[in-house]
Each structure stands twice: as structure tokens, then as C-alpha cells.
Design a protein around this motif. Sequence first.
Motif, PDB file in Angstrom:
ATOM      1  N   ASN A 132      -6.581 -17.725   3.774  1.00 28.92           N
ATOM      2  CA  ASN A 132      -6.375 -17.988   2.337  1.00 28.92           C
ATOM      3  C   ASN A 132      -4.908 -18.146   1.966  1.00 28.92           C
ATOM      4  N   LYS A 133      -4.100 -18.618   2.918  1.00 31.30           N
ATOM      5  CA  LYS A 133      -2.653 -18.738   2.677  1.00 31.30           C
ATOM      6  C   LYS A 133      -2.312 -20.132   2.128  1.00 31.30           C
ATOM      7  N   PHE A 134      -2.805 -20.408   0.929  1.00 29.14           N
ATOM      8  CA  PHE A 134      -2.584 -21.724   0.339  1.00 29.14           C
ATOM      9  C   PHE A 134      -1.125 -21.941  -0.055  1.00 29.14           C
ATOM     10  N   ASN A 135      -0.418 -20.854  -0.362  1.00 27.13           N
ATOM     11  CA  ASN A 135       1.009 -20.999  -0.687  1.00 27.13           C
ATOM     12  C   ASN A 135       1.785 -21.513   0.522  1.00 27.13           C
ATOM     13  N   PHE A 136       1.362 -21.117   1.719  1.00 24.28           N
ATOM     14  CA  PHE A 136       2.025 -21.587   2.941  1.00 24.28           C
ATOM     15  C   PHE A 136       1.685 -23.053   3.221  1.00 24.28           C
ATOM     16  N   MET A 137       0.498 -23.471   2.789  1.00 23.14           N
ATOM     17  CA  MET A 137       0.037 -24.842   3.031  1.00 23.14           C
ATOM     18  C   MET A 137       0.983 -25.872   2.416  1.00 23.14           C
ATOM     19  N   THR A 138       1.686 -25.520   1.348  1.00 26.05           N
ATOM     20  CA  THR A 138       2.603 -26.477   0.709  1.00 26.05           C
ATOM     21  C   THR A 138       3.691 -26.931   1.682  1.00 26.05           C
ATOM     22  N   GLN A 139       4.189 -25.997   2.508  1.00 25.45           N
ATOM     23  CA  GLN A 139       5.218 -26.354   3.491  1.00 25.45           C
ATOM     24  C   GLN A 139       4.650 -27.257   4.586  1.00 25.45           C
ATOM     25  N   VAL A 140       3.435 -26.935   5.005  1.00 25.94           N
ATOM     26  CA  VAL A 140       2.781 -27.720   6.056  1.00 25.94           C
ATOM     27  C   VAL A 140       2.535 -29.146   5.571  1.00 25.94           C
ATOM     28  N   LEU A 141       1.982 -29.264   4.373  1.00 24.52           N
ATOM     29  CA  LEU A 141       1.684 -30.577   3.819  1.00 24.52           C
ATOM     30  C   LEU A 141       2.964 -31.376   3.561  1.00 24.52           C
ATOM     31  N   SER A 142       4.028 -30.694   3.183  1.00 23.04           N
ATOM     32  CA  SER A 142       5.306 -31.367   2.941  1.00 23.04           C
ATOM     33  C   SER A 142       5.818 -32.035   4.210  1.00 23.04           C
ATOM     34  N   LEU A 143       5.762 -31.313   5.330  1.00 20.00           N
ATOM     35  CA  LEU A 143       6.207 -31.893   6.606  1.00 20.00           C
ATOM     36  C   LEU A 143       5.252 -32.995   7.059  1.00 20.00           C
ATOM     37  N   GLU A 144       3.965 -32.779   6.832  1.00 17.57           N
ATOM     38  CA  GLU A 144       2.971 -33.783   7.212  1.00 17.57           C
ATOM     39  C   GLU A 144       3.200 -35.086   6.435  1.00 17.57           C
ATOM     40  N   LYS A 145       3.457 -34.981   5.128  1.00 14.44           N
ATOM     41  CA  LYS A 145       3.748 -36.164   4.305  1.00 14.44           C
ATOM     42  C   LYS A 145       5.018 -36.873   4.793  1.00 14.44           C
ATOM     43  N   LYS A 146       6.015 -36.079   5.156  1.00 17.85           N
ATOM     44  CA  LYS A 146       7.286 -36.635   5.624  1.00 17.85           C
ATOM     45  C   LYS A 146       7.074 -37.493   6.872  1.00 17.85           C
ATOM     46  N   ILE A 147       6.287 -36.962   7.810  1.00 15.10           N
ATOM     47  CA  ILE A 147       6.027 -37.696   9.059  1.00 15.10           C
ATOM     48  C   ILE A 147       5.259 -38.978   8.772  1.00 15.10           C
ATOM     49  N   GLU A 148       4.199 -38.861   7.944  1.00 16.87           N
ATOM     50  CA  GLU A 148       3.358 -40.023   7.658  1.00 16.87           C
ATOM     51  C   GLU A 148       4.109 -41.079   6.837  1.00 16.87           C
ATOM     52  N   THR A 149       5.065 -40.642   6.007  1.00 17.54           N
ATOM     53  CA  THR A 149       5.820 -41.583   5.164  1.00 17.54           C
ATOM     54  C   THR A 149       6.905 -42.318   5.947  1.00 17.54           C
ATOM     55  N   LEU A 150       7.560 -41.607   6.857  1.00 16.06           N
ATOM     56  CA  LEU A 150       8.732 -42.177   7.544  1.00 16.06           C
ATOM     57  C   LEU A 150       8.414 -42.834   8.876  1.00 16.06           C
ATOM     58  N   HIS A 151       7.209 -42.567   9.419  1.00 18.70           N
ATOM     59  CA  HIS A 151       6.924 -43.046  10.770  1.00 18.70           C
ATOM     60  C   HIS A 151       5.521 -43.646  10.862  1.00 18.70           C
ATOM     61  N   ILE A 152       5.312 -44.545  11.803  1.00 17.59           N
ATOM     62  CA  ILE A 152       4.011 -45.174  12.035  1.00 17.59           C
ATOM     63  C   ILE A 152       3.217 -44.280  12.988  1.00 17.59           C
ATOM     64  N   THR A 153       2.187 -43.650  12.473  1.00 21.14           N
ATOM     65  CA  THR A 153       1.390 -42.727  13.306  1.00 21.14           C
ATOM     66  C   THR A 153      -0.011 -43.257  13.575  1.00 21.14           C
ATOM     67  N   ARG A 154      -0.325 -44.449  13.019  1.00 19.00           N
ATOM     68  CA  ARG A 154      -1.624 -45.103  13.202  1.00 19.00           C
ATOM     69  C   ARG A 154      -2.786 -44.284  12.627  1.00 19.00           C
ATOM     70  N   SER A 155      -2.502 -43.373  11.725  1.00 18.89           N
ATOM     71  CA  SER A 155      -3.557 -42.531  11.145  1.00 18.89           C
ATOM     72  C   SER A 155      -3.919 -42.945   9.724  1.00 18.89           C
ATOM     73  N   MET A 156      -3.231 -43.930   9.148  1.00 21.26           N
ATOM     74  CA  MET A 156      -3.492 -44.360   7.780  1.00 21.26           C
ATOM     75  C   MET A 156      -4.639 -45.379   7.782  1.00 21.26           C
ATOM     76  N   PRO A 157      -5.414 -45.576   6.634  1.00 21.71           N
ATOM     77  CA  PRO A 157      -5.177 -44.964   5.306  1.00 21.71           C
ATOM     78  C   PRO A 157      -5.987 -43.690   5.070  1.00 21.71           C
ATOM     79  N   GLY A 158      -6.984 -43.430   5.966  1.00 24.24           N
ATOM     80  CA  GLY A 158      -7.832 -42.244   5.772  1.00 24.24           C
ATOM     81  C   GLY A 158      -7.037 -40.965   5.681  1.00 24.24           C
ATOM     82  N   LYS A 159      -5.999 -40.878   6.490  1.00 23.43           N
ATOM     83  CA  LYS A 159      -5.151 -39.682   6.496  1.00 23.43           C
ATOM     84  C   LYS A 159      -4.449 -39.495   5.154  1.00 23.43           C
TER      85      LYS A 159
END
Length: 519
Positions: A132-159
Motif C-alpha cells: 500500500n505504498k502509493f506515496n512511493f509509487m510517484t517516484q517509480v512512475l516519474s522515472l518510468e515516464k522519463k524513460i518512456e518519454t526520452l527513449h524508444i522502448t517499443r512499449s507504446m502506446p499501450g504502456k
Amino acid sequence: MMPNRNSDPLFLLIQSLQKSEKRHFKLYIKRSSNKEDLKIVQLFDALEKMQDYDEKNLLKRLNNINKPQLANLKTHLYKQVLASLRLLKSTDSIDLQLNEQLDYARILYNKGLFLQSLKILERVKEMAKTANKFNFMTQVLSLEKKIETLHITRSMPGKTMQITAESVKVSGHVTQVSALSNLALHLYTWYIKNGHARNVQDETDVKLFFKENIPENAYTLKGFYEQLYLYQSYTWYAFIRQDFLMYYRYSEKWLGLFDEQPNMIAVETGHYIKGLHNLLNAHFDLRNFDKFQIILQRFEAFAATDVANQHDNFRIQTFIYIHSAKINWYLMTGTFEEGLTIIPAMEAKMEKFERFIDAHRILVFNYKIASLYFGSRQFAKCIDYLQKIINDNISLRNDLQCYARLMHLLAHYEMGNFDIMDSLIKSVYRYMARMQNLTIVEEEIFAFLRRSFFVGEEKLHAELVVLLSKIKHLEKNRFETRTFAYLDIISWVESKVYQKTMSQIIYNKYKESKKRSYQ
């Protein structure tokens, strides 16, 4: 003047270490063999052997280190001890595990290994959701967004859809938890400063604050932390207002969350311990003798578990709250002298932990111990403990400061110290008036004490009967019960009227209550 036992953070940190932690630090630091590290080992050994922090004495012991060097060495040692503890304790806490995995994900990202970083982040998200550590999830999602925004990971658009949906959900959780935890914290802070509501104005202010700050949809929220802080808010709200039935219900709901999700006991051990403590207090306030014993036994069984002994903090908390509950048991059953038998061992352990026990807890213990001595008619000892409260200049628990002075006054009355009673009565009355802590009960007690100087033994008994008749019917009045919550003044007056000890009066009430419950 004694050295300040709480002045140096490094000294306190080293003094808190267990043998296994000290051994691990030595092994950890020996991996690097440069000269600087050898000096911090010497500093560590010197601080470990000191009873109190004294810098002059420390420099004498470390004759190869001068004062300018000492500050830098202490900073370096502090960091190394924390690094050693983090390495040793990384599996003890879900928070440390999550941060460690997130650090690994960042390292992999910086190395250009984006897909490996994303794999770790997925694993971290599952760990965080389970706890139930949703406050920690903000950091995880922030890094995940950064990777998906700046790099081609072939996981879009579903991701993309998944991440944005998770972000919205997490943001909602964090907002609600923040609002409810703020409310709970403000109410608890109000109680720590003032104690129970003194009058209608206090209650009106607390009600208004509660109404203005509780989220409109608070009752519909289902998350663990949302419900935890909601129940805590209601617990403090009820306790401040002396609505002990509501206090009991929400303390039970608080603990019930952990019964529904047992995995959260290891995640939020501190909140679980506090929940047990509050449920015990609720049973104490309502005089639910049998349920009190059931929860106390549950608490003692928990105190023996690995989870409760994982950290010093939990060990200290369980020790404090269990002993507080035991003293409460002796107070509500009138077995004062039996209660005094546990005090020497308890104080010896408190002295061992004194650097890590907050001033508020010591204040409460001194008051409870004084109450045991008052009930057992050892008034001189009672006064000794009350003096610790009266002479301690801390701005906590104005309520206990007031009632410590009232009990102090009654103890001198019992000892027959009539030469100082007049000045004491004036002093205590002025203090309680200044703190807006005078109710009908206190007014009647002061009036009786003033009159008692001018009547003989025969008329004194009649005065006590009158006093009892004036305050007995106020037992059910919530603002008047504030007095009874701190000092069982009715039992004290009854002991005078019926010529029994206070212990006998309260014990008889306990036996009668048990008899009624069996019937």
C-alpha cells in the motif's frame, strides 16, 4: 553541571547500536584501510566507551586528533555508521527495500540499460502495491515516464495508457492520504499540548476544525492508509472530547485494519503498536476490565514476536505502552501497592532507554507513578514524583501540569502540612484559572479545603458528605469527568466519608463491576 546527554547526534547514534551492529560496522569499515578510516575507528571506540558526551574528554582520549579535525571525522563517521546500518538492515524494512530497488533502476538507467531499468521498476511497483505504498509509487512512475518519454522502448502506446491511468490513481491516493494524515496529526498535536477539552468552547473549536478539514468523501475511501488516518482522526477527535465510546469504536476499527491485512503489521509496526495502546486506553476509560486483559495479553504476545523486536524503536514502544497499561490496571482496580512492585524494574529499564524516550512519555509515567503512591497513602513519595512534573519547564500537557498541582495539594493536605496549605491553595487555584482548567469539581474541592481549616473533626465529616453529594452526580457530565479522568477524586472523598482506604473503595467498585458483568 552534568554533560548534556542528548547534545551530540553521533554519540546518540553509536550508543543506540546493538552488539551485532557494532560488529558489522567494524567489518564494514575494515574493507577500506586508508588512514582516515583508522582514525574514525578510534573515534568510534572512544565514543562507544563514554557514558556521556564530553568533547574535552574525547580529545584527551584521541591524542592524535586535534579539534579542527574532530568535526570532519565525526561527520565522516556518522555517514559511515549510517551506510553500515543501511547495508545490514536493508531486508528489515519494505521502505529500505523499495528505495534500494529504485536506486538500482536509476543506476541502470544512467548506464543506458533502459529495458533492464523498466523491468526493475515493474517489480518495484508490485512490491509497493502489496504494501500500500502509493506515496512511493510517484517516484517509480516519474522515472518510468522519463524513460518512456526520452527513449524508444517499443512499449507504446499501450504502456502510455497504463502509466497515465496509474499516475491518476496514485495521485488520488496521495492527495487523500495527505489530507487525512494532516488532520490526524493536527488533532494529536492539540491533545499533546492541551489534553482533553476543557470546556464547551474547546469542544466547539475542535468540532469546527474537524468538520472543515475532513474530506467530503472520507467515508467512502477504501485504501489502507486512507482508512488508517481516518480512524486515527476520529480516535483523537473522540478522545479530546472525552467521548470514550466513540474512542473505543474507532480504536477498534484502527486495529481491525491490521486484522484484515496482517501483512501490514510488518509494514506499519509503529501504527499497529499505537493502535493496541489506544484500544487499551479506551477499555481503561470505559472500565472494560475483561476486554482490557484480553488486549493486554495480545499486546504482550506481540511484544515477544520477531516483528516487535526488529528495531529498538519498536522494543521501546512496546515496553512503554505495556507498562503504561499495567499501571492503568492497578489504578482502575485499586491495587496500588501491587502496582508499586513493578516500578523499580520499570524505572531501571527506562533509565537504560532514557536517551530515546520522549519528554511527554516521561511526564505521563511520573504522573501515573505519583497516582500509585497517592492511592497507597505514601504521600511523600507521591510528592517527589509530582515535583518532577511541576519543576519541569516543558510546554506539554497543560492538563497534567494542572492536575499534578492539584494532587500535590491533596498530598500535602493528607500529610497534615496545614502551615503551607493556604499559600498552596492560592497558588494552585491561580495556576488552574490561568490555564482555564477550573470546573465545578475543582471549585468545590478548593472550597472544601478552605473550609476544612475552620471546622472540627465532627463537622469535617459532614463537610465531606456535602462535598460528595455535590460532585457525585457530575460523574456522567463530560466536561466534569475531565477531573475524574486524571484523579479519582470521588473515590478519594468516599474513602474519607466511609472511613476506608482509597484502595478499598476502588477495589470494591471493581468487584461490583465484575459481579454485574457475570450476572
